[in-house]
Write a protein that holds these residues in place. Sequence first.
Motif, mmCIF file in Angstrom:
data_model
loop_
_atom_site.group_PDB
_atom_site.id
_atom_site.type_symbol
_atom_site.label_atom_id
_atom_site.label_comp_id
_atom_site.label_asym_id
_atom_site.label_seq_id
_atom_site.Cartn_x
_atom_site.Cartn_y
_atom_site.Cartn_z
ATOM 1 N N ASP A 176 -49.988 -27.913 30.900
ATOM 2 C CA ASP A 176 -49.773 -28.456 32.240
ATOM 3 C C ASP A 176 -49.208 -29.869 32.127
ATOM 4 N N LYS A 205 -45.088 -26.735 35.074
ATOM 5 C CA LYS A 205 -45.446 -27.347 36.363
ATOM 6 C C LYS A 205 -44.888 -28.769 36.472
ATOM 7 N N ASN A 228 -54.888 -20.793 33.778
ATOM 8 C CA ASN A 228 -54.291 -21.432 34.950
ATOM 9 C C ASN A 228 -53.176 -22.426 34.633
ATOM 10 N N ARG A 257 -53.469 -30.097 43.689
ATOM 11 C CA ARG A 257 -53.014 -28.971 42.869
ATOM 12 C C ARG A 257 -51.675 -28.413 43.308
ATOM 13 N N ASN A 258 -51.354 -28.521 44.600
ATOM 14 C CA ASN A 258 -50.065 -27.979 45.047
ATOM 15 C C ASN A 258 -48.994 -29.050 45.247
ATOM 16 N N ILE A 263 -57.385 -29.481 37.643
ATOM 17 C CA ILE A 263 -56.196 -28.631 37.809
ATOM 18 C C ILE A 263 -56.564 -27.177 38.081
ATOM 19 N N GLY A 264 -57.866 -26.850 38.043
ATOM 20 C CA GLY A 264 -58.311 -25.502 38.387
ATOM 21 C C GLY A 264 -58.476 -24.570 37.206
ATOM 22 N N ASN A 275 -53.959 -17.554 41.159
ATOM 23 C CA ASN A 275 -54.161 -18.999 41.096
ATOM 24 C C ASN A 275 -55.584 -19.346 40.674
ATOM 25 N N GLU A 287 -57.054 -29.236 46.736
ATOM 26 C CA GLU A 287 -55.964 -28.287 46.980
ATOM 27 C C GLU A 287 -54.633 -29.022 47.107
#
Length: 296
Positions: free
Chosen positions: A32, A59, A130, A280-281, A192-193, A150, A277
Motif C-alpha cells: 500500500d 493505491k 486488503n 481509506r477512500n 488501512i483496513g 474491501n 472511511e
Amino acid sequence: MNFQWYPGHMTKAKRQMQEDIKLIDLVIELIDSRIPFSSRNPDIDELAKGKARLILLNKTDLADAKVTDEWAAYFAEKNIPVCKVNSRNNADMKQIEAIVKEASAEKIERDRRRGIKNRPVRAMVVGIPNVGKSTFINTYARKAAAKTGNKPGVTKGKQWIRLSNTLELLDTPGILWPKFEDQSVGLKLALIGSIKDEIMNIEELALELIRMIEERYPDALEKSYTLSSVDGNDLPDEIKNSGIKEVIILGKIAKAKGCIKNEGALDTLRAANMLLENFRNGKIGRLSLERPDELQ
C-alpha cells in the motif's frame, strides 16, 4: 490498543506459499503506497529468496505523490524493480508487462540458452490482506478472474490465472505475521483496513488517525470538514475540557457532519467510522503515513 491477529487460515496460507514458491519464476508483491514499510510482510523476503522480485506500490491515487516517489527510489536503490500503480486504472496496467519482462530477464535468458522458447513467466502475486491483489489481477486480466472485496480475507484459496502467452499468475491469500514487533505497524495496518474493524476500538483508531494526519498534513482535516465553521465552545464539556487535541477535533468533525444521537448528544463513534472511511477512500486527500527517511 494492542495488535495481535493471526487467524488459522493465514498459517495455512504461509505453508501453501512455501510449497507453491517452487513453481514460481517471479514474485510480485503488492504494498500500500500510504504505508509501504508497514504493509510489507517480512516473511515474504525469506519465502522469495532466490526468486526474481517485483514490488508494486499500489493505491497511488490515495497516497502523497511526492512521498510515493521517495519510496520508489528507496526500493530501486535496493535493486528491486518497482512500479507505481493504481490497480483500478487500466492505463497503469500497460506498464506492467514490460516491467515483468525486465524483472524476469535472467529467467528468460536462461530458458533461451537451454533452447526453451515461449514458456510463460510464472508469477506469484503476494501481499497482506486488503492491499488490492485481486483488484490488480482483475484489472490486468480485464475480467473478473479473482474475487474482490474491501475486507481482508476475501481470497481464500490459490488460483492460477493465464493472462497472456507470456505470463501466468498464481493468486494467494494475503498473510500477516503472527507478532508485530512494532505496535505502530499494527496501528497503520488497522487504519488501512488490513485488520478487521470488528475487533478494533474504532474511536481510539480514529483518534490515532487524527494525530498522524495533524502531524503530517496539519491543514487536511480543517479543509476537508470545514472545521473553522465549528464553534468549539459549545462542544460537550467532556470533549471541550478533555485537553486532548484529537478528542476535540473528533468532536468538531462530529458536529460539522451532523453526527448527532437521538437525545442530541454528539455521536463520536459515527464520526470515527466516517473519518476512517473517508481516509481509506481518499476523500480527505492523498495522504501518506510513513516516509523512507523515518526508517531506523
